[in-house]
Scaffold this motif. Sequence first.
Motif, mmCIF file in Angstrom:
data_model
loop_
_atom_site.group_PDB
_atom_site.id
_atom_site.type_symbol
_atom_site.label_atom_id
_atom_site.label_comp_id
_atom_site.label_asym_id
_atom_site.label_seq_id
_atom_site.Cartn_x
_atom_site.Cartn_y
_atom_site.Cartn_z
ATOM 1 N N GLU A 34 9.890 -2.319 -1.676
ATOM 2 C CA GLU A 34 10.567 -1.011 -1.705
ATOM 3 C C GLU A 34 9.760 0.014 -2.487
ATOM 4 O O GLU A 34 9.590 1.157 -2.041
ATOM 5 N N ALA A 35 9.267 -0.378 -3.646
ATOM 6 C CA ALA A 35 8.494 0.554 -4.484
ATOM 7 C C ALA A 35 7.180 0.942 -3.808
ATOM 8 O O ALA A 35 6.788 2.113 -3.811
ATOM 9 N N LEU A 36 6.511 -0.037 -3.203
ATOM 10 C CA LEU A 36 5.225 0.261 -2.560
ATOM 11 C C LEU A 36 5.402 1.059 -1.271
ATOM 12 O O LEU A 36 4.535 1.870 -0.924
ATOM 13 N N GLU A 37 6.499 0.847 -0.560
ATOM 14 C CA GLU A 37 6.768 1.694 0.606
ATOM 15 C C GLU A 37 6.948 3.150 0.174
ATOM 16 O O GLU A 37 6.429 4.063 0.827
ATOM 17 N N GLN A 38 7.664 3.355 -0.941
ATOM 18 C CA GLN A 38 7.834 4.715 -1.459
ATOM 19 C C GLN A 38 6.478 5.283 -1.898
ATOM 20 O O GLN A 38 6.172 6.439 -1.618
ATOM 21 N N ALA A 39 5.677 4.467 -2.551
ATOM 22 C CA ALA A 39 4.341 4.922 -2.969
ATOM 23 C C ALA A 39 3.500 5.302 -1.753
ATOM 24 O O ALA A 39 2.790 6.319 -1.780
ATOM 25 N N ALA A 40 3.578 4.517 -0.690
ATOM 26 C CA ALA A 40 2.795 4.813 0.519
ATOM 27 C C ALA A 40 3.253 6.121 1.162
ATOM 28 O O ALA A 40 2.432 6.871 1.707
ATOM 29 N N ARG A 41 4.545 6.415 1.096
ATOM 30 C CA ARG A 41 5.039 7.701 1.621
ATOM 31 C C ARG A 41 4.515 8.869 0.779
ATOM 32 O O ARG A 41 4.183 9.928 1.313
ATOM 33 N N LEU A 42 4.463 8.659 -0.533
ATOM 34 C CA LEU A 42 4.043 9.739 -1.433
ATOM 35 C C LEU A 42 2.531 9.845 -1.580
ATOM 36 O O LEU A 42 2.021 10.919 -1.927
ATOM 37 N N LEU A 43 1.830 8.748 -1.360
ATOM 38 C CA LEU A 43 0.370 8.714 -1.512
ATOM 39 C C LEU A 43 -0.264 8.177 -0.224
ATOM 40 O O LEU A 43 -0.966 7.165 -0.235
ATOM 41 N N PRO A 44 -0.035 8.848 0.898
ATOM 42 C CA PRO A 44 -0.481 8.290 2.183
ATOM 43 C C PRO A 44 -1.999 8.174 2.320
ATOM 44 O O PRO A 44 -2.488 7.422 3.160
ATOM 45 N N GLU A 45 -2.730 8.872 1.458
ATOM 46 C CA GLU A 45 -4.195 8.875 1.555
ATOM 47 C C GLU A 45 -4.858 7.773 0.739
ATOM 48 O O GLU A 45 -6.078 7.631 0.768
ATOM 49 N N ARG A 46 -4.095 6.967 0.039
ATOM 50 C CA ARG A 46 -4.670 5.946 -0.847
ATOM 51 C C ARG A 46 -4.703 4.578 -0.186
ATOM 52 O O ARG A 46 -3.681 3.922 0.003
ATOM 53 N N GLY A 47 -5.902 4.139 0.107
ATOM 54 C CA GLY A 47 -6.080 2.835 0.741
ATOM 55 C C GLY A 47 -5.545 1.680 -0.081
ATOM 56 O O GLY A 47 -4.978 0.726 0.463
ATOM 57 N N ARG A 48 -5.696 1.733 -1.405
ATOM 58 C CA ARG A 48 -5.231 0.628 -2.264
ATOM 59 C C ARG A 48 -3.712 0.452 -2.182
ATOM 60 O O ARG A 48 -3.210 -0.651 -2.266
ATOM 61 N N VAL A 49 -2.993 1.556 -2.045
ATOM 62 C CA VAL A 49 -1.538 1.475 -1.921
ATOM 63 C C VAL A 49 -1.186 0.698 -0.657
ATOM 64 O O VAL A 49 -0.360 -0.219 -0.680
ATOM 65 N N HIS A 50 -1.846 1.038 0.439
ATOM 66 C CA HIS A 50 -1.565 0.375 1.717
ATOM 67 C C HIS A 50 -2.012 -1.088 1.680
ATOM 68 O O HIS A 50 -1.324 -1.958 2.225
#
Length: 132
Positions: A34-50
């Motif tokens: 859940e937290a990382l999905e939110q991070a991916a929505r907010l930081l869509p340009e960060r490969g490490r998040v994905h």
Amino acid sequence: DFDALTTRHPEFGDGWYSKGLLLAEMGRTDDAREALEQAARLLPERGRVHYNLGAVYDALDRPQDAERAYLEANRLAPNSPQTLDAMVNLYMRTEQWTQAERWLLVLLQVDRTRTEELFALVREVRRKARGG
């Protein structure tokens, strides 16, 4: 406290990302998702998040979601050995031999320190693809 941080600043992607990493480390995989999905929505340009979101999906046995996240991580940060490794492992576990071989060959070009190991994996994948 990441809960307080993400509650006070729900638009702070780095807070969600850090929270997701911590939750994953604690073994709270669904909360980490859940937290990382939110991070991916907010930081869509960060490969490490994905990449990390893919790893959590992988741990939750959600291979299609993991694949999607890993492919996005690779698009954003091309040819990261860690992402390529994760993709190869995912494809091997799910017996997608053509995809496993494809990404192994990319990994061979990127990671010259493991040539023997990776060539052995290519041979294994090709054998399994033939039904052996």
